[in-house]
Enzyme design. Structure first.
Site, PDB file in Angstrom:
ATOM      1  N   CYS A 113      -3.693 -20.989 -55.382  1.00 23.72           N
ATOM      2  CA  CYS A 113      -4.865 -20.777 -54.511  1.00 23.72           C
ATOM      3  C   CYS A 113      -4.546 -19.519 -53.272  1.00 23.72           C
ATOM      4  CB  CYS A 113      -5.325 -22.004 -53.748  1.00 23.72           C
ATOM      5  SG  CYS A 113      -4.027 -22.648 -52.647  1.00 23.72           S
TER       6      CYS A 113
ATOM      7  N   ASP B 194       2.194 -17.493 -48.645  1.00 29.95           N
ATOM      8  CA  ASP B 194       3.394 -18.121 -47.837  1.00 29.95           C
ATOM      9  C   ASP B 194       4.731 -17.965 -48.937  1.00 29.95           C
ATOM     10  OD1 ASP B 194       2.783 -18.523 -45.107  1.00 29.95           O
ATOM     11  OD2 ASP B 194       1.419 -20.273 -45.824  1.00 29.95           O
TER      12      ASP B 194
ATOM     13  N   HIS C  56     -15.766  -9.426 -37.659  1.00 31.81           N
ATOM     14  CA  HIS C  56     -16.922  -9.995 -38.222  1.00 31.81           C
ATOM     15  C   HIS C  56     -17.583  -8.702 -38.931  1.00 31.81           C
ATOM     16  CE1 HIS C  56     -16.949 -13.920 -35.820  1.00 31.81           C
ATOM     17  NE2 HIS C  56     -16.879 -14.102 -37.157  1.00 31.81           N
TER      18      HIS C  56
ATOM     19  N   GLU D 214       4.387 -23.569 -51.520  1.00 31.79           N
ATOM     20  CA  GLU D 214       4.379 -22.416 -50.975  1.00 31.79           C
ATOM     21  C   GLU D 214       5.542 -21.929 -50.101  1.00 31.79           C
ATOM     22  OE1 GLU D 214       1.142 -22.224 -47.997  1.00 31.79           O
ATOM     23  OE2 GLU D 214       1.608 -24.246 -47.474  1.00 31.79           O
TER      24      GLU D 214
HETATM   25  C1  PEP Z   1      -0.875 -19.565 -48.982  1.00 40.00           C
HETATM   26  O1  PEP Z   1      -0.261 -19.596 -48.250  1.00 40.00           O
HETATM   27  O2  PEP Z   1      -0.932 -18.697 -50.098  1.00 40.00           O
HETATM   28  C2  PEP Z   1      -2.291 -20.158 -48.665  1.00 40.00           C
HETATM   29  C3  PEP Z   1      -3.270 -20.535 -49.517  1.00 40.00           C
HETATM   30  O3  PEP Z   1      -2.278 -20.892 -47.481  1.00 40.00           O
HETATM   31  P1  PEP Z   1      -2.526 -19.900 -46.183  1.00 40.00           P
HETATM   32  O4  PEP Z   1      -2.994 -18.423 -46.516  1.00 40.00           O
HETATM   33  O5  PEP Z   1      -3.973 -20.525 -45.434  1.00 40.00           O
HETATM   34  O6  PEP Z   1      -1.509 -20.101 -45.523  1.00 40.00           O
HETATM   35 MG    MG Z   2      -0.014 -21.196 -46.730  1.00 38.49          MG
END
Ligand code: PEP
Ligand code: MG
Length: 546
Positions: A505, A458, A191, A434
């Protein structure tokens, strides 16, 4: 001049004199107390005082750094009421016949050891929070003023150096007197690191013990939060370079503010959806503040990670409704539960797995626990009438999974229809790309959904066979690897051939060194942490695709 390197937390430069903050942690000796009722009462009184102190800090943090950071202190108030923590203190008083001071101190130490031994980096980072609340109680019980924690008395800004800082210490420091933070320990999930980032104060963490042994109060230093470098007693050239960097950073930040309200459009007119990622309802304020066009990834796990039991349909419904309403018709893509692997929740009672990243996680877990999945889908569909919702499913590898998921959605919609509950018929349904499997068969998957969103975190891990949690192999876990980029391109081509849109994302979406490559591939949407939105808009507006 001596150079030290740690991990940069907030990418900006600063210079000033060093102010060492000795640990304000009070060790408490084991003192016997026969009158256990009196000690329990003292503990209860200290708790009330701690809560009123935290309420004040909460308001200070709210004013200075916004809702999301202030939440840290609401969490501290909750921790003070935590049943396990309270039981441990009372049990120490009762069974060991010790003072409330020692009972609290011991409970704090025991819980922090427990957290620090956990694999999950988020839980590890909660260690500082437990120490923070137990020290607050100990100080109240022993009559030490908490104000003594923030001894910056000079007028000039200083670089605060400490072994570690608790969130209270961080927020209690007068922001106008802090040029930068440097800590020996600390993780980027702590934090304190989050606070530094959001208070726009450069910070370097994990600098190592040598640094702490070799510096002294008053040493002049420059600190570069982008590279994680700290120069103690720097030569003139280094100071000059850092001053230059600081001027440029300030100017860049000022210019970025001017991009609010402007389009994310390339020089030759291609518009990109520039969205933001959040992990809690309170994150919406940062999305609005940074003028993102929508939310591209709302990690719904927080609802499950925060509580002690499965969140019910009503609780989830209220959370999703609030986000949708706050976003006032802008797109909000909520990802269904992604628990498992690095995100463990006790009450899920997941079986211990040899390879949790390859195990029963995310949508696999939802499909094997239909009631869990149904509750979340019902809450999502019911909330959909309050805004512009998209639902996204993580960890897809096969067509049959998508068929099964869509079946679930149909059943939930039927159920709601029969009950007379309203929902939006036109919700966009998407899947995350992913896994390499999903990218390779994206031509087939695209026939079932309205959009793809690439999770590069991922996708990199699974393509390169590199555990994303293992810092020892960071060099091998390269998201720019040709194989990862080719898989993104494959998914992008297949999305467009089938008339659906595709976004990214994962963390790579915010990496401006590959923005041009993504836009050239044809990526339609980028979703990044709120603080990266304007920087990325600036980058997009300088690109000519040709
Ligand atoms: C990813 O795997 O890129 C993703 C956006 O999901 P997380 O980081 O929550 O696994
Ligand atoms: Mg992911």
């Amino acid at each position: 001049m001596k150079r030290y390197v740690g991990k940069g937390v907030f990418a900006a430069a600063a210079y000033g004199r060093i102010k060492i903050l000795e640990s304000s942690k009070i060790p408490v000796a084991e003192t016997k107390a026969e009158n256990t009722e009196k000690e329990k009462k003292r503990f209860e009184n200290a708790k009330s005082e701690a809560i009123s102190q935290l309420q004040e800090i909460y308001e200070k943090a709210l004013e200075e750094t916004g809702e999301e950071n202030a939440q840290i202190f609401s969490i501290h108030m909750m921790l003070l009421e935590d049943e396990d923590f309270n039981d441990a203190v009372i049990d120490n008083i009762q069974s060991m016949k010790v003072s409330a001071d020692y009972a609290v101190y011991k409970a704090g130490e025991d819980f922090s050891h427990l957290f620090s031994s956990m694999d999950d980096p988020y839980m590890k980072a909660r260690c500082a929070d437990i120490i923070d609340i137990s020290q607050r109680l100990v100080k109240i019980l022993s009559g030490v003023s908490v104000e003594d924690d923030c001894p910056v008395t000079t007028d000039e800004k200083v670089i605060i150096c400490a072994e570690d800082l608790t969130p209270s210490e961080t927020v209690n420091l007068d922001k106008n007197k802090v040029a930068a933070f440097v800590t020996v320990y600390g993780s980027s999930n702590s934090h304190t690191a989050i606070l530094a980032r959001n208070m726009n104060i450069p910070a370097v963490i994990g600098i190592g013990n040598d640094f702490f042994k070799e510096i002294k109060d008053g040493d002049f230093a420059v600190c570069d939060g982008s590279t994680g470098e700290v120069f103690v007693n720097p030569d003139e050239k280094t100071v000059g370079l850092m001053e230059d960097k600081q001027r440029k950073d300030a100017e860049r930040l000022r210019l970025l503010q001017e991009l609010k309200g402007k389009e994310s459009i390339t020089l030759d007119g291609r518009k990109i959806k520039l969205f933001a990622n959040i992990g809690s309802v309170s994150g919406v304020s940062a999305v609005i503040e940074n003028d993102a066009d929508g939310i591209g990834l709302f990690r719904s796990e927080f609802l499950y990670l925060e509580g002690k039991d499965y969140p019910g349909e009503e609780e989830q419904f209220s959370a999703y409704k609030k986000v949708l309403e706050d976003m006032k018709g802008k797109k909000v893509i909520i990802r269904t539960l992604d628990i498992g692997a690095d995100k463990q929740v006790d009450y899920f009672n997941l079986k211990k797995e040899e390879n949790p990243a390859l195990g029963n996680r995310a949508v696999r877990l939802c499909l094997s626990r239909p009631e869990l999945f149904r509750t979340q889908l019902r809450a999502l569909y019911r909330a959909s009438v309050y805004g512009n919702l998209g639902i996204m499913f993580p960890m897809i590898t096969s067509v049959w999974e998508v068929e099964k998921i869509l079946n679930f959605c149909s059943l939930v919609k039927k159920e709601l229809e029969n009950e007379g509950s309203r929902f939006d018929e036109n919700i966009e349904i998407g899947i995350m790309i992913e896994t390499p499997a999903a990218a390779i068969i994206s031509d087939r998957l695209a026939k079932y959904v309205d959009f793809f969103s690439v999770g590069t975190n991922d996708l990199t891990q699974y393509t390169l066979a590199c555990d994303r949690q293992n810092s020892d192999i960071e060099d091998f876990c390269n998201p720019h690897h040709e194989a990862v980029m080719r898989l993104i391109k494959t998914a992008c081509d297949n999305a467009h051939k089938n008339g659906i849109w595709i976004g990214i994302c994962g963390e790579l979406a915010g990496d401006t060194t590959v923005t041009e490559e993504f836009l050239k591939m044809g990526i339609d949407e980028l979703s990044v942490s709120p603080s990266y939105v304007l920087k990325l808009r600036d980058k997009i507006r300088r690109i000519r695709l040709g």
